[in-house]
Design an enzyme around this catalytic site. Structure first.
Site, PDB file in Angstrom:
ATOM      1  N   GLU A 191      45.508 -14.486  43.087  1.00  0.00           N
ATOM      2  CA  GLU A 191      45.539 -13.885  44.433  1.00  0.00           C
ATOM      3  C   GLU A 191      44.452 -12.833  44.679  1.00  0.00           C
ATOM      4  O   GLU A 191      44.733 -11.735  45.151  1.00  0.00           O
ATOM      5  CB  GLU A 191      46.923 -13.286  44.691  1.00  0.00           C
ATOM      6  CG  GLU A 191      48.044 -14.306  44.531  1.00  0.00           C
ATOM      7  CD  GLU A 191      49.441 -13.738  44.813  1.00  0.00           C
ATOM      8  OE1 GLU A 191      49.566 -12.527  45.003  1.00  0.00           O
ATOM      9  OE2 GLU A 191      50.391 -14.531  44.846  1.00  0.00           O
TER      10      GLU A 191
ATOM     11  N   ASN B 247      44.266 -18.977  40.808  1.00  0.00           N
ATOM     12  CA  ASN B 247      45.526 -19.345  41.466  1.00  0.00           C
ATOM     13  C   ASN B 247      45.744 -18.516  42.739  1.00  0.00           C
ATOM     14  O   ASN B 247      45.537 -17.303  42.727  1.00  0.00           O
ATOM     15  CB  ASN B 247      46.662 -19.071  40.469  1.00  0.00           C
ATOM     16  CG  ASN B 247      48.018 -19.595  40.901  1.00  0.00           C
ATOM     17  OD1 ASN B 247      48.141 -20.775  41.239  1.00  0.00           O
ATOM     18  ND2 ASN B 247      49.031 -18.748  40.887  1.00  0.00           N
TER      19      ASN B 247
ATOM     20  N   HIS C  26      53.912 -21.898  48.330  1.00  0.00           N
ATOM     21  CA  HIS C  26      55.137 -21.263  48.823  1.00  0.00           C
ATOM     22  C   HIS C  26      55.161 -21.552  50.331  1.00  0.00           C
ATOM     23  O   HIS C  26      54.361 -21.005  51.079  1.00  0.00           O
ATOM     24  CB  HIS C  26      55.112 -19.748  48.602  1.00  0.00           C
ATOM     25  CG  HIS C  26      55.185 -19.365  47.162  1.00  0.00           C
ATOM     26  ND1 HIS C  26      56.324 -19.554  46.405  1.00  0.00           N
ATOM     27  CD2 HIS C  26      54.264 -18.817  46.338  1.00  0.00           C
ATOM     28  CE1 HIS C  26      56.097 -19.127  45.166  1.00  0.00           C
ATOM     29  NE2 HIS C  26      54.855 -18.683  45.106  1.00  0.00           N
TER      30      HIS C  26
ATOM     31  N   GLU D 179      53.406 -23.295  42.396  1.00  0.00           N
ATOM     32  CA  GLU D 179      54.589 -22.459  42.652  1.00  0.00           C
ATOM     33  C   GLU D 179      55.406 -22.958  43.836  1.00  0.00           C
ATOM     34  O   GLU D 179      55.935 -22.185  44.619  1.00  0.00           O
ATOM     35  CB  GLU D 179      54.158 -21.006  42.913  1.00  0.00           C
ATOM     36  CG  GLU D 179      53.295 -20.436  41.806  1.00  0.00           C
ATOM     37  CD  GLU D 179      52.969 -18.947  41.961  1.00  0.00           C
ATOM     38  OE1 GLU D 179      53.563 -18.301  42.843  1.00  0.00           O
ATOM     39  OE2 GLU D 179      52.127 -18.457  41.204  1.00  0.00           O
TER      40      GLU D 179
ATOM     41  N   ASP E 263      57.885 -23.895  46.583  1.00  0.00           N
ATOM     42  CA  ASP E 263      59.255 -23.758  47.061  1.00  0.00           C
ATOM     43  C   ASP E 263      59.194 -23.764  48.589  1.00  0.00           C
ATOM     44  O   ASP E 263      58.106 -23.645  49.160  1.00  0.00           O
ATOM     45  CB  ASP E 263      59.991 -22.519  46.505  1.00  0.00           C
ATOM     46  CG  ASP E 263      59.244 -21.208  46.675  1.00  0.00           C
ATOM     47  OD1 ASP E 263      58.370 -21.117  47.551  1.00  0.00           O
ATOM     48  OD2 ASP E 263      59.535 -20.256  45.921  1.00  0.00           O
TER      49      ASP E 263
END
Ligand code: XIL
Length: 366
Positions: free
Chosen positions: A154, A202, A238, A268, A270
């Site tokens: 990030e 990432n 996400h 990641e 979701d």
């Protein structure tokens, strides 16, 4: 051998026909993942591995794990002189016992850092030494056990500029204002620490084509051209909006990244659903929308050879970070409910994997 295999298939088909029990032969996500050579992962909290349902679901469905927090600075480095490898080691032991790969997360991030580091008033030179030592010690400890690392997490903001970070400009490791130079340094240290590990950048909200993903693309292109070591890009996924609009260009982004010669991992995933004050689903139909979002992302990944891993951020709604992060307004973001029962989203993901295993929906890829 061939005859024995054919015979077995016949017997199994006969059982299905006679009993009508197609679920008897249902394959798990990892069965398909193993078959088609793709990593199906989940973020894990090592302290939950003693819970039977948690451990057995994980071992049955996934062939890759990543520590949700256990290898981050705040967890692995409680004070300047101490490294706490215990929870990470527990995860590695579990993974090895169940033939799973371990993905490491993360070495350079502006968040989840220990107070002693953030409040330590270190000079840039001291920070540089600390980071080099950290990358080296952690990666060497896990060399041969962790196959890929999120080296930097990030670093870009939504407009493609740089997030403020203790490593970049507050005060930074001596490269403030010099763009990707501090990331380059971190990647070089990482390659030296464990030459065999795959090194990833990432980030979130960089799934489709936008200012952030353009900045990431430009960095990877520049690193590749100049021989700065980088092997992959992690797209977190996400998803907070139950439409595929914002991520409609995910395939194009994967195509352009893999064309540079790096791998892509979905790292990641979701998709939190709106909940009422009691924690109940507001719209029942959201479970279907959620399944379609997962299907969309999984398909985009599986259609391209360079997209080699699909991972979710946890796997049971019992322990997802989403309710905490959204102050209880969203939840039920993962594949299994709180009792470890598979949700529609699980079936959608398994279907995509099954189709890929049957040779359908397989793109040429780079
Ligand atoms: C989150 C964890 O899930 C939480 O338990 C923790 O409190 C904060 O971090 N992007 C990342 C992950 O790269 O490391 C974050 O994990 C979620 C967002």
């Amino acid at each position: 051998m061939l005859h024995a295999k054919k015979f077995l298939t016949l017997i199994l088909t006969a059982i299905v026909l006679v009993t009508g029990c197609s679920r008897c032969l249902a394959q798990s996500l990892r069965d398909y993942g193993d078959k088609i050579g793709i990593l199906i992962g989940a973020a894990v909290n090592p302290s939950k591995l003693t819970e039977d349902a948690y451990a057995s679901t994980l071992a049955r469905e996934f062939n890759m794990v990543e520590p949700e927090n256990a290898m981050k600075w705040a967890a692995i480095r409680p004070d300047q002189k101490t490294f706490n490898f215990k929870p990470g080691d527990q995860l590695v032991t579990f993974a090895q016992a169940h033939r799973m790969k371990v993905r490491g997360h993360c070495l350079v991030w502006q968040k989840y850092n220990p107070a002693w580091l953030m409040n330590g008033r270190f000079t840039s030179e001291q920070l540089s030494d600390l980071l080099r030592e950290h990358i080296s010690t952690v990666m060497k400890h896990y060399a041969g056990q962790v196959f890929a690392w999120d080296v930097v997490n990030e670093a870009f903001d939504a407009s493609g500029g740089f997030e403020h970070s203790i490593w970049y400009d507050s005060p930074g490791i001596g490269m403030a204002g010099k763009g990707t130079a501090y990331l380059e340094q971190a990647f070089r240290w990482a390659r030296m620490a464990d030459p065999k590990a795959l090194l990833f950048y990432n980030d979130y909200d960089a799934e489709g084509l936008n200012a952030k993903s353009n900045a990431i693309y430009a960095m990877v292109k520049d690193f590749k051209r100049r021989g700065v070591p980088i092997d992959g890009v992690g797209l977190q996924a996400h998803i907070f909006n139950l439409s595929t609009k914002e991520i409609s260009s995910l395939s194009d982004n994967i195509t352009r990244l893999t064309a540079l010669g790096v791998e892509v991992h979905i790292t990641e995933m979701d998709a939190g659903l709106p909940l009422d004050r009691k924690g109940n689903l507001i719209n029942g139909s959201d479970l279907t929308k959620q399944a379609e979002i997962y299907r969309f992302v999984a398909k985009a990944c599986l259609q391209q050879r360079g997209c080699t891993a699909f991972q979710t951020w946890g796997f049971t709604d019992k322990y997802s970070w989403i309710p905490g992060y959204t102050k209880g307004t969203k939840g039920m973001a993962l594949l299994f409910d709180e009792t470890y029962a598979p949700k529609p989203v699980y079936n959608a993901l398994r279907e995509v994997l099954q189709q890929r295993a049957q040779g359908l929906g397989r793109g040429a890829g780079p």
